[in-house]
Design an enzyme around this catalytic site. Sequence first.
Site, PDB file in Angstrom:
ATOM      1  CG  HIS A 189      25.800 -46.744  37.556  1.00 60.90           C
ATOM      2  ND1 HIS A 189      26.123 -46.123  38.738  1.00 60.90           N
ATOM      3  CD2 HIS A 189      25.347 -47.990  37.889  1.00 60.90           C
ATOM      4  CE1 HIS A 189      25.866 -46.948  39.751  1.00 60.90           C
ATOM      5  NE2 HIS A 189      25.403 -48.090  39.263  1.00 60.90           N
ATOM      6  CG  HIS A 237      22.947 -39.941  36.850  1.00 63.23           C
ATOM      7  ND1 HIS A 237      23.865 -39.008  37.258  1.00 63.23           N
ATOM      8  CD2 HIS A 237      23.420 -41.146  37.255  1.00 63.23           C
ATOM      9  CE1 HIS A 237      24.851 -39.616  37.893  1.00 63.23           C
ATOM     10  NE2 HIS A 237      24.592 -40.906  37.916  1.00 63.23           N
TER      11      HIS A 237
END
Length: 273
Positions: A189, A237
């Site tokens: 992302h 993440h």
Amino acid sequence: MPLEAPALVLFARQLGEHSLAWFACVFAVSVLGAGMACRALQRRRIRRSSAEEPDEPRLAAGLAIGFLSILGAASLVAYLASKLGDGRLLGLADQALADAVGNHVPWAALVAFSWLTHLGDAELLAPVCFVVALLLWRRAHHGLALGWVMALGGIVLLNPALKRIFARARPLHDHGLALETSFSFPSGHSAGAIVSYGMLLYLALRLLPALWHVPAAMAAAAAIVTIACSRVFLQVHFASDVAAGLLTGLAWLLVCVSSLEYARHRKRRRIRP
């Protein structure tokens, strides 16, 4: 966590405890900084055009800076990867930050970030890629259309390849707002956001009137920072995954923009009498 934890781990834990305040600061500095930098570049471009300086030195300097930036980004990603083994300092700091975020960020903020993070989803960016490419092609900007598609297509291929090389597991969470099954390092992302919104900014600077340049720069910075930070807030993440994703995305963005600028320069040279 041990009482004698290293300073970096303690800092990461404190950062996680006040992560929303830090996000607000980073967001404000990034957006305002992007706007100010864009405005400064506009003024510099006006002065240069009035002075009619030759293009060659500027192009050579830009390509050299881009090349050095790519080498620097690659070196930093390799350094980050080398520090992520079991029990290593950066890995411990990553985990401390993730734990602190999970314990201190309110539910309402997590829900908000779970919606904002979709700005970096492939399911959203793929139609945007198609529409922008179609509009550029129909307006006879064939080179820009090709560069735009190659930029987004390149990062789609590059990031999964890097994920398979490093094969890092994602952090654990139990909020259920975001579920990911691929490897963690680097963040797709984050890489996709900086390439997609960075290229949209480049197109805006090339094609839109100067009045829109500063707002476009600020909007691009806002989107990139929000998407990248949302991945840490949602605990899909680690912070180092996001840093590596931004670095790899920036490196690829520099390659694409430098290539388009070089092609534009060569075309201008051919048609100049």
